[in-house]
Design an enzyme around this catalytic site. Structure first.
Site: not given
Ligand code: DX5
Ligand code: ZN
Length: 221
Positions: A8, A33, A35, A37, A66, A68, A137, A175
């Site tokens: 990540s 990966h 992330d 957010m 991913h 979020m 998760m 993750d």
């Protein structure tokens, strides 16, 4: 089942992103990966399409994005256009999960659904055929470097059973808090794809750490 390691970049050094991605490649990372957010779904803010585009230029490895975020569908087109290969959205943020997963596939990406530690895996039962990836998760999302939640191991096993019972070949990803001391338990429970941020980027040798994590996914570990 082959093992995938997905470092990540949340824990990478953004002043040396190209070097950190090269280290991941040198260690045999399978995916990168990413992330995303939004400061609403989770209490932290990270990156958008521009960073996905930058990563796309830095590596040929699949970009495992991913999301979020609330209203994730707002970002599908721009993220797919920027070079995302997997788009994973949260069950908790997607009231129209079926439609959203189909839209992701229409854009040529693999469609993933993630569940928080408090969300039952059974909540994805009716979209199994629409899933290319199920993400369990193993921490509450929002930050790197958190402690692995032990209770999620039995949930990984339940997710694996559910996928197998449905004849699904979807990837089962985990993750959060994945490191030398937690990865083997997750692998034994049935996970095949392992996100690791802090474990990889705080190690003295990121490439060696990726190899070590992979080695721990075997009966000898
Ligand atoms: C957590 C993110 C993770 C994070 C994992 O909200 O979804 O991908 O980067 O970081 P570590 O491996 O440090 O727990
Ligand atoms: Zn993540």
């Amino acid at each position: 089942m082959s093992v995938r390691i997905a470092p990540s970049v949340l824990s990478a050094d953004f002043g040396r992103l190209a070097d950190d991605v090269a280290r991941c490649e040198a260690g045999g990372a399978d995916w990168i990966h990413v992330d995303v957010m939004d400061g609403q779904f989770v209490p932290n803010l990270t990156f958008g399409a521009k960073v996905i585009d930058t990563l796309r230029r830095l590596t040929k490895l699949p970009l495992d994005v991913h999301l979020m975020v609330v209203e994730p569908e707002k970002y599908f087109d721009s993220f797919a256009g920027a070079g995302a290969n997997v788009l994973t959205i949260h069950q908790e943020a997607a009231p129209h999960l079926h439609r959203q997963l189909h839209r992701i596939r229409e854009l040529g990406c693999r469609a993933g659904a993630a569940i928080n530690p408090s969300t039952p895996v059974e909540s994805l039962r009716d979209v199994i055929v629409d899933l290319d990836l199920l993400l369990v998760m193993t921490v509450n999302p929002g930050f790197g470097g958190q402690k692995f939640i032990e209770g999620t191991v039995s949930k990984i096993a339940r997710a694996k059973q559910m996928l197998m019972a449905a004849g699904s070949s979807a990837t089962l990803e985990v993750d959060g808090g994945i490191a030398r001391d937690t990865i083997t338990r997750c692998w034994r429970a049935g996970a095949d794809t392992f996100v690791a941020g802090n474990a990889v980027f705080s190690a003295p040798d990121a490439a060696a750490e990726i190899r070590e994590l992979r080695a721990r996914c075997s009966e000898q570990a």
